[in-house]
Scaffold this active site. Sequence first.
Site, PDB file in Angstrom:
ATOM      1  N   ASP A 182       0.879  -1.168   0.000  1.00 37.94           N
ATOM      2  CA  ASP A 182       0.000   0.000   0.000  1.00 37.94           C
ATOM      3  C   ASP A 182       0.920   1.222   0.000  1.00 37.94           C
ATOM      4  O   ASP A 182       1.591   1.519   0.997  1.00 37.94           O
ATOM      5  CB  ASP A 182      -0.900  -0.033   1.240  1.00 37.94           C
ATOM      6  N   LYS A 207      -6.018  10.226  -1.625  1.00 40.75           N
ATOM      7  CA  LYS A 207      -5.014  10.953  -0.865  1.00 40.75           C
ATOM      8  C   LYS A 207      -4.098  11.759  -1.801  1.00 40.75           C
ATOM      9  O   LYS A 207      -4.576  12.615  -2.513  1.00 40.75           O
ATOM     10  CB  LYS A 207      -4.253   9.963   0.015  1.00 40.75           C
TER      11      LYS A 207
END
Length: 387
Positions: A182, A207
Amino acid sequence: MSEQEHRFKSGFETRAIHAGYEPDPTTGAVIPPIYATSTYKQDGVGGLRGGYEYSRSGNPTRTALEGALAAVEEGERGFAFASGLAAEDTILRSLTQPGDHIVIPDDAYGGTFRLVDKVARPWGLEHTPAPVHDVTKVAEAIRPGHTKLVWVETPTNPLLNVADIAAVANLAHAAGALLVVDNTFASPYLQQPLTLGADVVVHSTTKYVGGHSDVVGGAVVVKDLGLAERIGFHQNAMGAVPGPFDVFLTHRGLKTLGVRMDRHCDNAERIVDFLTAHPAVGDVIYPGLETHPGHEVAQRQMKRFGGIISFRAKGGLEHALQVCSRTEVFTLGESLGGVESLIEHPGKMTHASVAGTDLEVPADLIRLSVGIETADDLIADLERALD
Ligand code: P1T
């Protein structure tokens, strides 16, 4: 320059801006149009134009983003999803089966843990949490022949632990498992896990990739075409795809990722200096600090150290909650990676779903997502909130 050349020869920013799309041959549109269409006219049954049949299976706006995502991660294929968790779910169901086992970070994002523990486990997937910064402990958590995925975040959310991607990839591969990274916190600008041996990269593009806190999305990037086929099949079969408007925003964000990340890092470095000298602040957690246990690994595998800082309030839980509610430039809210600075209390907010488990985070912990505002204003805001 051809698509292939953009992907492998150009610098990061050039790929982020140009890969995945050539100006539209009919109109010359420089930016991929928002193809708000669910279906496509066929020239006779099965006569697809450019392979487009139905927008769950493929949409030109999404194709452009997926090409750019593959290019910035130095992968072969990128896949866009409706959220980071949709991307994660698709990985789990493409690459594991009930009865398999996976290793997960012992300080994963709370939603990742919830997905693995509350959705995948009842489906039959076993998991073992391990500290991803400790290669020996990760090795101990692997069950050779049974473990299909080793899943790491690096840096982790919210404790910013750093996994040695190349070392964990070797471990995973020796045991017949794949390594999933990730890469949300680092972003593809600071770290490219596929070049270090990882098999699958996953992002919450909500994000840094999107970067403006205006869209939720996820991505998966792989190098291996066999893996790409499995992910692509499940992307269509499970259907957690983003719409073209969301894709447009995400792709627009990706183009400025490099310049934004440099400013996020500049500001974070200034704030780390301020926090480490402040009497009301306990531990400051930032991979750029020489005292951070993962500093050397981070220096090796990341370009810079990112825009997220976690720190502990010396006054405990109550003080941490007060600081979070007192800032004015830092907005109190979940999420991270946008141009605006955010502050949050992981224990009661983003990581509330791990309360009472081995993954519980300290009660006095505060997480900052340092934005790209004027650094002096951010420091003055924290100074007011801490005093
Ligand atoms: O929120 P979503 O786009 O579904 O992505 C989930 C996710 C996956 N991986 C990491 C490392 C994440 O941080 C997240 C989402 N995190 C937050 C919302 C947060 O505030 O930490």
